[in-house]
Design a protein around this motif. Sequence first.
Motif, mmCIF file in Angstrom:
data_model
loop_
_atom_site.group_PDB
_atom_site.id
_atom_site.type_symbol
_atom_site.label_atom_id
_atom_site.label_comp_id
_atom_site.label_asym_id
_atom_site.label_seq_id
_atom_site.Cartn_x
_atom_site.Cartn_y
_atom_site.Cartn_z
ATOM 1 N N ASN A 26 0.845 -1.186 0.000
ATOM 2 C CA ASN A 26 0.000 0.000 0.000
ATOM 3 C C ASN A 26 0.883 1.240 0.000
ATOM 4 N N CYS A 27 0.688 2.105 -0.981
ATOM 5 C CA CYS A 27 1.507 3.305 -1.088
ATOM 6 C C CYS A 27 0.605 4.518 -1.238
ATOM 7 N N GLU A 28 0.281 5.135 -0.102
ATOM 8 C CA GLU A 28 -0.549 6.339 -0.126
ATOM 9 C C GLU A 28 0.228 7.511 -0.720
ATOM 10 N N GLU A 29 1.511 7.618 -0.298
ATOM 11 C CA GLU A 29 2.343 8.729 -0.738
ATOM 12 C C GLU A 29 3.772 8.226 -0.876
ATOM 13 N N PHE A 30 4.380 8.464 -2.035
ATOM 14 C CA PHE A 30 5.768 8.043 -2.232
ATOM 15 C C PHE A 30 6.689 9.097 -1.646
ATOM 16 N N ILE A 31 7.566 8.658 -0.729
ATOM 17 C CA ILE A 31 8.557 9.569 -0.152
ATOM 18 C C ILE A 31 9.900 9.284 -0.823
ATOM 19 N N ASP A 32 10.436 8.086 -0.605
ATOM 20 C CA ASP A 32 11.645 7.644 -1.304
ATOM 21 C C ASP A 32 11.817 6.145 -1.087
ATOM 22 N N GLY A 33 12.798 5.580 -1.775
ATOM 23 C CA GLY A 33 13.024 4.141 -1.705
ATOM 24 C C GLY A 33 13.441 3.654 -0.332
ATOM 25 N N VAL A 34 14.174 4.471 0.406
ATOM 26 C CA VAL A 34 14.601 4.083 1.755
ATOM 27 C C VAL A 34 13.373 3.913 2.649
ATOM 28 N N ILE A 117 23.638 -0.491 -14.443
ATOM 29 C CA ILE A 117 23.279 -0.966 -13.106
ATOM 30 C C ILE A 117 24.540 -0.917 -12.253
ATOM 31 N N HIS A 118 24.416 -0.399 -11.040
ATOM 32 C CA HIS A 118 25.614 -0.314 -10.190
ATOM 33 C C HIS A 118 26.210 -1.700 -9.989
ATOM 34 N N GLU A 119 27.537 -1.756 -10.049
ATOM 35 C CA GLU A 119 28.274 -3.016 -10.000
ATOM 36 C C GLU A 119 28.029 -3.836 -8.735
ATOM 37 N N SER A 120 27.542 -3.236 -7.659
ATOM 38 C CA SER A 120 27.268 -4.006 -6.441
ATOM 39 C C SER A 120 26.200 -5.070 -6.682
ATOM 40 N N ALA A 121 25.359 -4.882 -7.691
ATOM 41 C CA ALA A 121 24.293 -5.842 -7.986
ATOM 42 C C ALA A 121 24.850 -7.182 -8.469
ATOM 43 N N GLU A 122 26.015 -7.152 -9.099
ATOM 44 C CA GLU A 122 26.598 -8.375 -9.674
ATOM 45 C C GLU A 122 26.713 -9.521 -8.678
ATOM 46 N N THR A 123 26.955 -9.204 -7.412
ATOM 47 C CA THR A 123 27.176 -10.251 -6.407
ATOM 48 C C THR A 123 25.910 -10.619 -5.641
ATOM 49 N N LEU A 124 24.811 -9.976 -5.935
ATOM 50 C CA LEU A 124 23.571 -10.238 -5.203
ATOM 51 C C LEU A 124 22.815 -11.438 -5.773
ATOM 52 N N PRO A 125 22.153 -12.217 -4.904
ATOM 53 C CA PRO A 125 21.319 -13.313 -5.410
ATOM 54 C C PRO A 125 20.044 -12.784 -6.067
ATOM 55 N N GLN A 126 19.573 -11.621 -5.596
ATOM 56 C CA GLN A 126 18.378 -10.993 -6.180
ATOM 57 C C GLN A 126 18.435 -9.502 -5.926
ATOM 58 N N MET A 127 17.638 -8.769 -6.686
ATOM 59 C CA MET A 127 17.532 -7.322 -6.479
ATOM 60 C C MET A 127 16.080 -6.915 -6.641
ATOM 61 N N ILE A 128 15.757 -5.754 -6.083
ATOM 62 C CA ILE A 128 14.389 -5.258 -6.104
ATOM 63 C C ILE A 128 14.378 -3.926 -6.856
ATOM 64 N N VAL A 129 13.515 -3.817 -7.852
ATOM 65 C CA VAL A 129 13.321 -2.560 -8.574
ATOM 66 C C VAL A 129 11.827 -2.257 -8.608
ATOM 67 N N SER A 130 11.485 -1.047 -8.943
ATOM 68 C CA SER A 130 10.076 -0.694 -9.062
ATOM 69 C C SER A 130 9.417 -1.576 -10.120
ATOM 70 N N GLY A 131 8.143 -1.837 -9.915
ATOM 71 C CA GLY A 131 7.397 -2.656 -10.860
ATOM 72 C C GLY A 131 6.750 -1.870 -11.980
ATOM 73 N N GLY A 132 6.943 -0.553 -11.976
ATOM 74 C CA GLY A 132 6.365 0.265 -13.038
ATOM 75 C C GLY A 132 5.121 1.009 -12.606
ATOM 76 N N ARG A 133 4.808 0.893 -11.308
ATOM 77 C CA ARG A 133 3.633 1.566 -10.770
ATOM 78 C C ARG A 133 3.855 1.711 -9.265
ATOM 79 N N LEU A 134 3.313 2.760 -8.660
ATOM 80 C CA LEU A 134 3.421 2.912 -7.208
ATOM 81 C C LEU A 134 2.790 1.705 -6.524
ATOM 82 N N GLY A 135 3.462 1.196 -5.491
ATOM 83 C CA GLY A 135 2.928 0.062 -4.744
ATOM 84 C C GLY A 135 3.281 -1.288 -5.330
ATOM 85 N N GLU A 136 4.157 -1.326 -6.324
ATOM 86 C CA GLU A 136 4.566 -2.601 -6.917
ATOM 87 C C GLU A 136 6.071 -2.641 -7.135
#
Length: 160
Positions: A26-34, A117-136
């Motif tokens: 649920n995303c009433e208002e987007f502030i930031d990713g943190v 994509i920042h190089e730190s992602a290379e060593t991650l098993p998975q990463m999370i990005v926006s789904g293309g819409r608020l709340g996803e």
Amino acid sequence: MGKETKTNAMRILDRMKIPYTLNQYNCEEFIDGVHIADMLGQSYEESFKTIVTVGKSQGYYVFALPIDKEIDLKKAARVVGEKNLELLPVKDINKVTGYIRGGCTPIGMKKAYPTVIHESAETLPQMIVSGGRLGEQIVLKPDDLLRAVNGRYADIISER
């Protein structure tokens, strides 16, 4: 999930047969990713934000970096071969990408812009990005994101 609820990013991943998990919140208002990562108990290292820039050549460039880091515009410009880059004004995000602030993902923008994509992602098993819409959000393997956007890894963050 019916077709009408999928974003362009999800349709592209499906078409490319790239596995992903969809997180909805649920995303009433987007502030930031943190704020979102804290709310969902997600690690900052795996949670990536999408930054869109414009170069001196007037070309657009897309960067994905950990949500708690800042882009180094000089490093990023060198990576994409530009003299300098500026952040795309928030008012232009939808016009350029087809997405809105807080729902902007590197996958499936209006055009295929060069993506890093920042190089730190290379060593991650998975990463999370926006789904293309608020709340996803889309959770996927970094190499799968790289393939979906025809991108590359590089050091693009500020050391501050």
